[in-house]
Scaffold this motif. Structure first.
Motif, short mmCIF file in Angstrom:
data_model
loop_
_atom_site.label_atom_id
_atom_site.label_comp_id
_atom_site.label_asym_id
_atom_site.label_seq_id
_atom_site.Cartn_x
_atom_site.Cartn_y
_atom_site.Cartn_z
N TRP A 119 -13.84 -10.61 1.73
CA TRP A 119 -12.45 -10.23 1.96
C TRP A 119 -12.04 -9.03 1.11
N GLU A 120 -12.20 -9.16 -0.21
CA GLU A 120 -11.76 -8.09 -1.11
C GLU A 120 -12.67 -6.87 -1.05
N GLY A 121 -13.97 -7.08 -0.91
CA GLY A 121 -14.91 -5.97 -0.97
C GLY A 121 -15.08 -5.21 0.33
N VAL A 122 -15.09 -5.92 1.45
CA VAL A 122 -15.38 -5.26 2.72
C VAL A 122 -14.13 -5.11 3.58
N ILE A 123 -13.51 -6.23 3.93
CA ILE A 123 -12.42 -6.19 4.89
C ILE A 123 -11.19 -5.46 4.34
N ALA A 124 -10.76 -5.81 3.14
CA ALA A 124 -9.55 -5.17 2.58
C ALA A 124 -9.78 -3.71 2.23
N ARG A 125 -11.01 -3.34 1.98
CA ARG A 125 -11.29 -1.94 1.62
C ARG A 125 -11.26 -1.03 2.86
N PHE A 126 -11.72 -1.54 3.99
CA PHE A 126 -11.87 -0.67 5.16
C PHE A 126 -10.77 -0.86 6.21
N ALA A 127 -10.07 -1.97 6.20
CA ALA A 127 -8.95 -2.17 7.11
C ALA A 127 -7.68 -1.79 6.35
N THR A 128 -6.96 -0.83 6.85
CA THR A 128 -5.87 -0.22 6.08
C THR A 128 -4.73 -1.18 5.76
N GLY A 129 -4.23 -1.94 6.69
CA GLY A 129 -3.08 -2.81 6.45
C GLY A 129 -3.42 -4.07 5.68
N SER A 131 -4.91 -4.34 2.91
CA SER A 131 -4.80 -4.19 1.46
C SER A 131 -3.51 -4.79 0.92
N TYR A 132 -2.52 -4.99 1.79
CA TYR A 132 -1.29 -5.66 1.37
C TYR A 132 -1.50 -7.16 1.16
N LEU A 133 -2.65 -7.67 1.58
CA LEU A 133 -3.00 -9.08 1.37
C LEU A 133 -4.19 -9.20 0.43
N SER A 134 -4.38 -8.24 -0.43
CA SER A 134 -5.55 -8.18 -1.29
C SER A 134 -5.13 -8.04 -2.75
N VAL A 135 -5.71 -8.86 -3.61
CA VAL A 135 -5.43 -8.76 -5.04
C VAL A 135 -5.92 -7.42 -5.57
N ARG A 136 -7.03 -6.94 -5.06
CA ARG A 136 -7.54 -5.63 -5.44
C ARG A 136 -6.50 -4.55 -5.12
N LEU A 161 4.25 0.50 -5.57
CA LEU A 161 4.43 -0.33 -6.77
C LEU A 161 5.27 -1.57 -6.52
N PRO A 162 6.45 -1.49 -5.87
CA PRO A 162 7.22 -2.73 -5.66
C PRO A 162 6.46 -3.76 -4.81
N ALA A 163 5.75 -3.29 -3.79
CA ALA A 163 4.98 -4.21 -2.95
C ALA A 163 3.81 -4.82 -3.74
N ALA A 164 3.21 -4.03 -4.61
CA ALA A 164 2.09 -4.54 -5.41
C ALA A 164 2.55 -5.59 -6.41
N ILE A 165 3.67 -5.33 -7.08
CA ILE A 165 4.20 -6.30 -8.03
C ILE A 165 4.65 -7.57 -7.30
N GLY A 166 5.37 -7.39 -6.21
CA GLY A 166 5.82 -8.54 -5.43
C GLY A 166 4.67 -9.35 -4.87
N GLY A 167 3.66 -8.67 -4.36
CA GLY A 167 2.50 -9.38 -3.83
C GLY A 167 1.75 -10.16 -4.89
N ALA A 168 1.58 -9.56 -6.06
CA ALA A 168 0.90 -10.26 -7.15
C ALA A 168 1.69 -11.49 -7.59
#
Length: 189
Positions: A119-129, A131-136, A161-168
């Motif tokens: 998930w984090e290494g392959v899917i979230a890296r290459f599928a653009t949207g 990454s909003y569901l990725s801790v990375r 930044l707001p989306a990253a903080i909110g997501g985390a």
């Protein structure tokens, strides 16, 4: 170096090895029943387990990130603080996810490896949207948001930044809640 090695591999693997085993010994040797018989709210059992894995994993991860910034990137204080904040947020979110996984399955380490590398290494890296569901993505977004000029290499991959903080925060609180709920509803022998 920060994204490819530290954020994508070292932070999740170090956190995974500690957080998946937070309840591992109690589940394995069947002493979890003694722990849950105490008249304590389950959050008072879950939070110290998660904090213990963070206390062991967090400082070395943050220090290694600061060393990378100072040595390899010849960074400034702002860049070092950005990397430290991003790594800390990533470690906390991964710790919450993997502590939950340690209660849900006896094969939590295998689940965590598949999650991190698939998930984090392959899917979230290459599928653009995704990454909003990725801790990375959250960790990189926090790093880039705190120091946009020094870490401009993450501009294409980082989320805001707001989306990253909110997501985390949502991931951490959500998986803590799931862990407490699992411990409440668990049929402990």
């Amino acid at each position: 170096m920060l994204d490819g090695m530290l954020v994508s591999a070292i932070v999740p693997v170090v956190t995974m090895t500690l957080a998946t085993s937070a309840f591992g010994n109690e589940v394995e040797d069947r002493t979890l029943s003694y722990l849950v018989l105490k008249p304590l709210p389950r959050r008072y059992i879950v939070l110290p387990k998660m904090m213990a894995s963070l206390a062991v994993a967090g400082p070395p991860l943050i220090v290694s990130g600061l060393v990378v910034v100072v040595v390899a990137l010849e960074g400034r204080l702002g860049m070092a603080l950005a990397v430290g904040a991003g790594l800390a947020a990533g470690a906390v979110a991964y710790s919450a996810i993997f502590t939950w996984a340690g209660l849900v399955t006896r094969h939590a380490l295998g689940f965590a490896l598949v999650y991190v590398f698939l998930w984090e290494g392959v899917i979230a890296r290459f599928a653009t949207g995704v990454s909003y569901l990725s801790v990375r993505g959250y960790a990189l977004g926090i790093m880039h948001g705190v120091d946009e000029s020094g870490l401009s290499a993450f501009e294409d991959t980082a989320i805001e930044l707001p989306a990253a903080i909110g997501g985390a925060i949502v991931v951490t609180v959500g998986f803590l809640w799931l862990t407490v709920r699992r411990l409440q509803r668990m049929d402990v022998p």
